[in-house]
Scaffold this motif. Structure first.
Motif, short mmCIF file in Angstrom:
data_model
loop_
_atom_site.label_atom_id
_atom_site.label_comp_id
_atom_site.label_asym_id
_atom_site.label_seq_id
_atom_site.Cartn_x
_atom_site.Cartn_y
_atom_site.Cartn_z
N SER A 156 -8.92 20.11 -26.94
CA SER A 156 -9.05 20.67 -28.08
C SER A 156 -9.78 22.04 -28.37
CB SER A 156 -9.81 19.51 -28.97
OG SER A 156 -10.93 19.57 -28.45
N TYR A 157 -9.58 22.62 -29.66
CA TYR A 157 -10.20 23.77 -29.74
C TYR A 157 -11.95 23.70 -29.67
CZ TYR A 157 -5.95 26.24 -31.30
OH TYR A 157 -4.78 26.56 -31.08
N ASP A 179 -13.55 21.68 -27.75
CA ASP A 179 -13.73 21.65 -26.21
C ASP A 179 -13.75 22.86 -25.79
OD1 ASP A 179 -14.08 18.74 -26.28
OD2 ASP A 179 -12.13 18.36 -25.89
N LYS A 214 -9.35 25.86 -37.19
CA LYS A 214 -8.77 24.77 -36.46
C LYS A 214 -9.80 24.03 -35.83
CE LYS A 214 -5.04 27.72 -34.96
NZ LYS A 214 -4.29 28.26 -33.97
N ILE A 215 -10.96 24.46 -35.42
CA ILE A 215 -12.03 23.56 -35.14
C ILE A 215 -12.55 22.64 -36.23
CG2 ILE A 215 -14.64 23.58 -34.41
CD1 ILE A 215 -13.83 26.04 -32.67
N GLU A 246 -10.04 19.98 -36.70
CA GLU A 246 -10.23 18.67 -35.69
C GLU A 246 -11.50 18.00 -35.99
OE1 GLU A 246 -10.64 21.04 -31.99
OE2 GLU A 246 -8.57 21.22 -31.77
N ASN A 259 -10.67 15.52 -38.78
CA ASN A 259 -9.74 14.46 -38.25
C ASN A 259 -10.32 13.26 -37.35
OD1 ASN A 259 -7.37 15.38 -39.53
ND2 ASN A 259 -6.77 16.68 -37.75
N ALA A 260 -11.41 13.75 -36.81
CA ALA A 260 -12.11 12.78 -35.89
C ALA A 260 -13.33 12.27 -36.67
CB ALA A 260 -12.77 13.71 -34.83
#
Length: 64
Positions: free
Chosen positions: A14-15, A17, A44-45, A48, A51-52
């Motif tokens: 992922s971005y 990570d 984008k981060i 993510e 979404n998490a």
């Protein structure tokens, strides 16, 4: 650029990570990296993380 390159080389990453990996490589505190990341990568981060369910605001999007 480095984050995008890392994600391109490691498609399962992922971005978030990728940014953390680069921080570790370069001995940069992750708290200081926000001013170094482009607005596009930051979005984008953030997406993510939403979404998490790591930050408020996620989970209410329509599946596409």
């Amino acid at each position: 650029k480095m984050v995008e390159d890392y994600v391109a080389e490691h498609p399962d990453s992922s971005y978030m990570d990728a940014a953390l990996h680069i921080c570790e490589e370069r001995a940069i505190d992750p708290m200081d990296v926000s001013k170094l990341i482009s607005p596009v990568i930051r979005e984008k981060i953030e997406a993510e993380a939403m979404n998490a369910n790591l930050v408020k605001g996620g989970g209410n999007s329509l599946p596409i």
